[in-house]
Design a protein around this motif. Structure first.
Motif, PDB file in Angstrom:
ATOM      1  N   ARG A   7     -13.749  90.200   9.220  1.00  7.15           N
ATOM      2  CA  ARG A   7     -12.674  90.736   8.370  1.00  7.15           C
ATOM      3  C   ARG A   7     -11.750  89.609   7.917  1.00  7.15           C
ATOM      4  N   MET A  21     -15.942  91.916   5.552  1.00  2.00           N
ATOM      5  CA  MET A  21     -15.108  93.109   5.395  1.00  2.00           C
ATOM      6  C   MET A  21     -13.902  92.738   4.529  1.00  2.00           C
ATOM      7  N   SER A  41     -11.346  94.594   3.174  1.00  2.00           N
ATOM      8  CA  SER A  41     -10.249  95.562   3.033  1.00  2.00           C
ATOM      9  C   SER A  41      -8.912  94.881   2.772  1.00  2.00           C
ATOM     10  N   SER A  98     -18.322  94.632   2.360  1.00  2.00           N
ATOM     11  CA  SER A  98     -17.949  96.025   2.623  1.00  2.00           C
ATOM     12  C   SER A  98     -16.475  96.230   2.272  1.00  2.00           C
ATOM     13  N   GLU A  99     -16.157  97.497   1.946  1.00  2.00           N
ATOM     14  CA  GLU A  99     -14.773  97.913   1.684  1.00  2.00           C
ATOM     15  C   GLU A  99     -14.103  97.056   0.614  1.00  2.00           C
ATOM     16  N   LYS A 139     -12.274  96.437  -2.732  1.00  2.00           N
ATOM     17  CA  LYS A 139     -11.361  97.244  -3.542  1.00  2.00           C
ATOM     18  C   LYS A 139     -11.822  97.283  -4.999  1.00  2.00           C
ATOM     19  N   SER A 162     -18.077 101.267   3.374  1.00  2.00           N
ATOM     20  CA  SER A 162     -17.295 101.114   4.606  1.00  2.00           C
ATOM     21  C   SER A 162     -18.054 100.222   5.572  1.00  2.00           C
ATOM     22  N   GLN A 163     -17.334  99.683   6.535  1.00  2.00           N
ATOM     23  CA  GLN A 163     -17.972  98.827   7.534  1.00  2.00           C
ATOM     24  C   GLN A 163     -18.889  99.647   8.433  1.00  2.00           C
TER      25      GLN A 163
END
Length: 581
Positions: A467, A500, A502, A532-533, A535, A558-559
């Motif tokens: 992440r 990730m 996000s 993933s995730e 935006k 999503s993760q």
């Protein structure tokens, strides 16, 4: 385009009534009593004839009432902008000279043009580069510098300088020449103003006045100090004993005049005008937003730019100097019940009447009283406790605040604020150049993923979940490459790396190049990159490149979906996975 967008007065004007007029009139009376001594004092602080402070408090208020969006902001000369005006002009011309006065009007003109241009281009966001710690450090340092600079008027000696390193030695050397009557007037004025600020309201309440009446009368404390000082100087002929007084003030309204139109001088003053514009805008908007929120009203930053720009243009053409919204005056205006900018119009009328009728009475007003008025006003702005609070919360912001404060005190006003802004931006780049990158795992029994160093989580030996808690752009692109290289080298079993995203709000061209380089290196090591995730705006940006077509990985919503697809054995025993059809 609605005309009321540029003329907010059309909105409140159509609903104006007798009740609003009575409230605005009362607020204007109180603010006028407060503004007269402050205007005289701040003009003196700027190195200008005191009457210019009154000139800067007439047409600018009318202009702001037309274009400004705040119902309670009180525009006029303020301490910090006056100090910045003096700092910009004193190295160029003798204070109070015709050239100095013309340059002050030109500075107001440049500030007005810059603010108006920013309004048209909707550039209010530029003020965001002045962070709160920098502004706080700047205002506190300016308050200290102004107060120490006014000691020369309180002591009746000569001293000059744009920082403490110049001022303090000159004040020390001038101590043997302290003028006794001037010092006595100054100390008595200081004592009265401090007492009036803290205790006059309570004393008036004990005499039977209502809370509102006592609060309103307490605002007239500086006016009483001026009256008493003028009576004392006139009765005892202290001006002949060496007490410096304001002297003859021209009687009558200011005529429309042209500032000094000198291109070379304008270019020389442009950086100072830009700083004055930004600082004035930040101070005004902060006050306006705070007061508007109390009444559940809104202000429009771009209207504020236009309102302040027009106020400075009006000041430039009426013999004034740069102006902005004042904190103390605006709070008084709000607490006195001002309902609309018509309170500013009434205040301008009050100042105009003062210029017409009262200026001969101000001849024997001592400089020491104006100095005491300035000192009491600016020392209330000093908040050294914020240094400790900011430093405890964020060392980087605290360093910028300390740098600004020391820069203003030891180098000068413009250099200090530029130092603070520059250090803030450098520290921001340094902080984001090494973003927090966490290896994450699945929290048992959920779809949530958390840092493996903080939580007991489930990890897949073949899938590395990473992440990134920062936007990816040129300062940190190389850091991301190095960090991924280290993690992959320490995990030989990994076959998939899921980034990730996000916390990623931006991927610039440099970061995109780094992602492409990461894909090549991972494929050489037998590892596939996935995302993933991501935006929506970031995905739109990626679709404008060829990256999604060439990196050969997948983009998961999503993760949890990523781990379920790439390592189903890891999520097979998850209660959530078992409940899914």
């Amino acid at each position: 385009m609605k005309l009321s967008r540029w003329l907010p007065c059309l909105d409140w004007g159509r609903h104006y009534n007798r009740h609003h007029a009575s409230q605005d009139g009362l607020a204007a009376l109180i603010v006028t009593l407060m503004l007269i001594p402050q205007s005289l004092a701040y003009a003196m602080l700027a190195g200008l004839p005191p009457v210019m402070g009154l000139y800067a408090s007439i047409l600018p208020l009318l202009a702001y009432a037309l274009f400004g969006s705040s119902r309670t902001l009180a525009v006029g000369p303020v301490a910090v902008v006056s100090l910045m005006t003096a700092a910009a002009l004193q190295p160029l011309f003798p204070a109070g000279s015709a050239e100095y006065i013309g340059a002050a009007m030109l500075l107001a003109l440049l500030s007005g043009l810059l603010l108006s241009a920013m309004a048209v281009l909707r550039l209010g966001f530029l003020a965001n580069f002045l962070s709160h710690p920098v502004v706080s450090g700047f205002i506190s340092a300016s308050g200290i510098l102004i107060a120490i600079g006014q000691l020369k008027h309180l002591l009746g000696i000569t001293a000059s300088g744009e920082n403490l390193l110049h001022l303090i030695p000159q004040l020390w050397l001038g101590l043997p020449a302290v003028h006794g009557p001037t010092l006595l007037i100054g100390l008595l004025s200081l004592a009265w103003l401090w007492w009036a600020r803290a205790h006059l309201k309570g004393a008036l309440q004990r005499l039977g006045l209502s809370v509102a009446a006592a609060a309103n009368l307490a605002k007239a404390g500086p006016v009483l100090a001026i009256i008493a000082a003028i009576v004392a100087v006139t009765g005892l002929q202290l001006d002949q004993a060496g007490v410096k007084v304001v002297g003859a003030i021209p009687q009558g309204l200011p005529g429309l005049t042209l500032p000094t139109l000198n291109l070379d001088l304008a270019l020389q003053l442009l950086p100072a005008a830009l700083l004055i514009s930004l600082v004035g805008f930040v101070e005004s908007v902060s006050v306006a937003q705070t007061l508007a929120a109390k009444r559940r009203q809104r202000i429009q930053p771009n209207n504020e730019l236009l309102g302040l720009g027009s106020a400075n243009l009006a000041s430039a053409f009426s013999g004034g100097f740069p102006v902005t919204g004042g904190f103390a005056r605006s709070v008084v205006n709000y607490e006195a019940g001002a309902q609309t900018p018509m309170a500013g119009v009434f205040t301008a009328a009050g100042i105009a009447l003062s210029v017409l009728l009262l200026t001969p009475l101000l001849h024997n007003l001592p400089h020491a009283v104006l100095a005491a008025t300035i000192m009491v006003a600016v020392l209330s702005l000093v908040d050294l406790g914020s240094l400790r609070r900011t430093w405890r919360y964020s060392r980087q912001d605290g360093a910028a605040q300390v740098a600004t404060l020391l820069g203003v005190l030891l180098i000068g006003v413009e250099a200090g604020i530029l130092l603070g802004v520059g250090l803030s931006l450098l520290l921001f780049l340094w902080r984001t150049s090494q973003p927090h990158i966490a290896v994450v795992g699945q929290v048992p029994g959920s779809e949530h993923f958390r840092n493996v160093e903080r939580f007991a989580v489930i990890e897949s030996p073949s899938v590395l979940s990473l992440r990134v808690d920062e936007s990816l752009y040129f300062p940190n692109a190389r850091y991301l490459e190095d960090r991924i290289g280290e993690l992959i080298a320490s995990r030989p079993e990994v076959r998939h790396l899921v980034l990730m995203c996000s916390g990623v709000n931006l991927i610039d061209a440099s970061a995109l190049d780094s992602l492409e380089a990461i894909v090549e290196r991972l494929q050489t090591a037998g590892v596939q990159l996935h995302l993933s995730e991501v935006k929506g705006p970031v995905m739109d940006q990626l679709r404008r490149s060829s990256f999604l077509d060439t990196f050969a990985g997948q983009v998961f919503i999503s993760q949890f979906d990523a781990l379920k697809t790439l390592a189903p054995q890891t999520t097979a025993h998850s209660p959530i996975a078992n409940r899914m059809p």
